[in-house]
Design a protein around this motif. Structure first.
Motif, PDB file in Angstrom:
ATOM      1  N   ALA A  58       0.825  -1.210   0.000  1.00 11.55           N
ATOM      2  CA  ALA A  58       0.000   0.000   0.000  1.00 11.55           C
ATOM      3  C   ALA A  58       0.856   1.257   0.000  1.00 11.55           C
ATOM      4  CB  ALA A  58      -0.928   0.011   1.214  1.00 11.55           C
ATOM      5  N   GLU A  59       0.279   2.316  -0.543  1.00  9.38           N
ATOM      6  CA  GLU A  59       0.974   3.607  -0.585  1.00  9.38           C
ATOM      7  C   GLU A  59      -0.031   4.731  -0.358  1.00  9.38           C
ATOM      8  OE1 GLU A  59       4.103   6.067  -3.456  1.00  9.38           O
ATOM      9  OE2 GLU A  59       3.128   4.249  -4.183  1.00  9.38           O
ATOM     10  N   PHE A  60       0.352   5.682   0.473  1.00  9.25           N
ATOM     11  CA  PHE A  60      -0.482   6.858   0.711  1.00  9.25           C
ATOM     12  C   PHE A  60      -0.667   7.632  -0.590  1.00  9.25           C
ATOM     13  CE2 PHE A  60      -0.347  11.501   1.673  1.00  9.25           C
ATOM     14  CZ  PHE A  60      -1.607  11.620   2.247  1.00  9.25           C
ATOM     15  N   TYR A  61      -1.914   8.045  -0.869  1.00  7.90           N
ATOM     16  CA  TYR A  61      -2.192   8.763  -2.115  1.00  7.90           C
ATOM     17  C   TYR A  61      -2.526  10.229  -1.868  1.00  7.90           C
ATOM     18  CZ  TYR A  61      -3.858   9.638  -6.842  1.00  7.90           C
ATOM     19  OH  TYR A  61      -4.008  10.138  -8.113  1.00  7.90           O
ATOM     20  N   PHE A  75      -5.633   5.765  -0.547  1.00  7.10           N
ATOM     21  CA  PHE A  75      -4.456   4.930  -0.722  1.00  7.10           C
ATOM     22  C   PHE A  75      -4.544   4.155  -2.023  1.00  7.10           C
ATOM     23  CE2 PHE A  75      -5.413   5.428   3.751  1.00  7.10           C
ATOM     24  CZ  PHE A  75      -4.193   5.771   4.305  1.00  7.10           C
ATOM     25  N   HIS A  76      -3.381   3.741  -2.505  1.00  6.22           N
ATOM     26  CA  HIS A  76      -3.306   2.831  -3.646  1.00  6.22           C
ATOM     27  C   HIS A  76      -2.611   1.575  -3.158  1.00  6.22           C
ATOM     28  CE1 HIS A  76      -1.143   1.288  -7.350  1.00  6.22           C
ATOM     29  NE2 HIS A  76      -2.421   1.137  -7.638  1.00  6.22           N
ATOM     30  N   ALA A  77      -3.123   0.405  -3.540  1.00  5.99           N
ATOM     31  CA  ALA A  77      -2.529  -0.845  -3.073  1.00  5.99           C
ATOM     32  C   ALA A  77      -2.578  -1.899  -4.172  1.00  5.99           C
ATOM     33  CB  ALA A  77      -3.254  -1.356  -1.828  1.00  5.99           C
ATOM     34  N   THR A  78      -1.659  -2.841  -4.101  1.00  6.38           N
ATOM     35  CA  THR A  78      -1.624  -3.953  -5.046  1.00  6.38           C
ATOM     36  C   THR A  78      -1.408  -5.260  -4.292  1.00  6.38           C
ATOM     37  OG1 THR A  78       0.763  -3.678  -5.415  1.00  6.38           O
ATOM     38  CG2 THR A  78      -0.734  -2.551  -6.952  1.00  6.38           C
ATOM     39  N   ILE A  94      -5.883  -1.683  -6.228  1.00  5.31           N
ATOM     40  CA  ILE A  94      -6.929  -1.135  -5.366  1.00  5.31           C
ATOM     41  C   ILE A  94      -6.776   0.366  -5.176  1.00  5.31           C
ATOM     42  CG2 ILE A  94      -7.978  -1.292  -3.073  1.00  5.31           C
ATOM     43  CD1 ILE A  94      -6.562  -4.117  -2.931  1.00  5.31           C
ATOM     44  N   ALA A  95      -7.850   1.084  -5.447  1.00  3.67           N
ATOM     45  CA  ALA A  95      -7.949   2.502  -5.105  1.00  3.67           C
ATOM     46  C   ALA A  95      -8.883   2.593  -3.922  1.00  3.67           C
ATOM     47  CB  ALA A  95      -8.477   3.312  -6.278  1.00  3.67           C
ATOM     48  N   ALA A  96      -8.370   2.976  -2.754  1.00  7.97           N
ATOM     49  CA  ALA A  96      -9.161   2.961  -1.530  1.00  7.97           C
ATOM     50  C   ALA A  96      -9.346   4.360  -0.979  1.00  7.97           C
ATOM     51  CB  ALA A  96      -8.496   2.076  -0.479  1.00  7.97           C
ATOM     52  N   GLY A  97     -10.589   4.811  -0.939  1.00  7.20           N
ATOM     53  CA  GLY A  97     -10.903   6.117  -0.397  1.00  7.20           C
ATOM     54  C   GLY A  97     -11.723   5.987   0.880  1.00  7.20           C
ATOM     55  N   PHE A  98     -11.432   6.839   1.860  1.00  6.90           N
ATOM     56  CA  PHE A  98     -12.136   6.779   3.151  1.00  6.90           C
ATOM     57  C   PHE A  98     -12.551   8.185   3.588  1.00  6.90           C
ATOM     58  CE2 PHE A  98      -9.398   3.086   2.959  1.00  6.90           C
ATOM     59  CZ  PHE A  98     -10.192   2.058   3.447  1.00  6.90           C
TER      60      PHE A  98
END
Length: 208
Positions: free
Chosen positions: A153-156, A173-176, A201-205
């Motif tokens: 994961a990486e902070f976006y 975040f972006h994750a693979t 994965i594009a993860a928004g919260f």
């Protein structure tokens, strides 16, 4: 048609005029605030890719993700993620394939590609942070089978959304990752369709 389009534009003009002229999100991790966040179902996407017969990669998307993220910038190792993915809402570029992926097999048997439980859930168990990147290990439950999965994961970005869009603090975040279908009892058509599934994965919260 032109009259309808013009009317829609006129109605939207006041809202557009109030929108910020620069993106409210920042790549600066200092913009992240501690708290509990809810997954943004409209902007959290799990894109999957498999190898199709050795000819081409094929991609689909899971959306409408729900769940929570709890984090504190001062103690990132304690971050917790718990999200549920509605597999039944899978989308592909082919309406026929989308229907095939979600329909049961003949005679009331199990579906070809996914099991009877058409949801998936990921619950983190360990987070190791290095700068703006992290290794997130957790348990993925799919088709009634739970196995460990590791995300890179990486902070976006983070910041506060415009008032017109809720005005809440957001973080993304972006994750693979790569999983194997057969490990979850979903080995239909392997190896014609690859066992390995690449996840992007594009993860928004949104803060609660």
């Amino acid at each position: 048609m032109r009259i309808v389009s013009l009317a829609a534009l006129l109605l939207a003009a006041p809202l557009l005029a109030q929108m910020p002229t620069t993106p409210p999100g920042s790549r600066n991790p200092a913009a992240v605030t501690a708290g509990t966040y809810a997954a943004d179902p409209n902007h959290t996407l799990v894109t999957w890719t498999v190898d199709h017969m050795g000819f081409t990669p094929y991609t689909g998307i899971f959306g409408d993700v729900t769940g929570t993220l709890t984090l504190d910038p001062r103690n990132l190792a304690a971050t917790k993620v718990d999200v549920t993915i509605p597999v039944s809402k899978v989308t592909t570029a082919s309406s026929g394939l989308t229907a095939h992926l979600t329909r049961p097999a003949a005679s009331g048997g199990k579906p070809d590609f996914f099991g009877a439980d058409m949801t998936a859930r990921f619950v983190s168990t360990r987070v190791v942070v290095a700068g703006q990147k992290a290794t997130v290990t957790g348990d993925l439950t799919l088709n009634g089978v739970t196995r460990p999965v590791t995300l890179a994961a990486e902070f976006y970005g983070a910041g506060t959304a415009p008032a017109q869009m809720g005005g809440k603090a957001n973080v993304g975040f972006h994750a693979t990752a790569t999983i194997r279908r057969s490990e979850f009892g979903l080995g239909f058509a392997v190896p014609i369709v690859s066992d390995a599934v690449k996840l992007d994965i594009a993860a928004g919260f949104m803060k609660q």
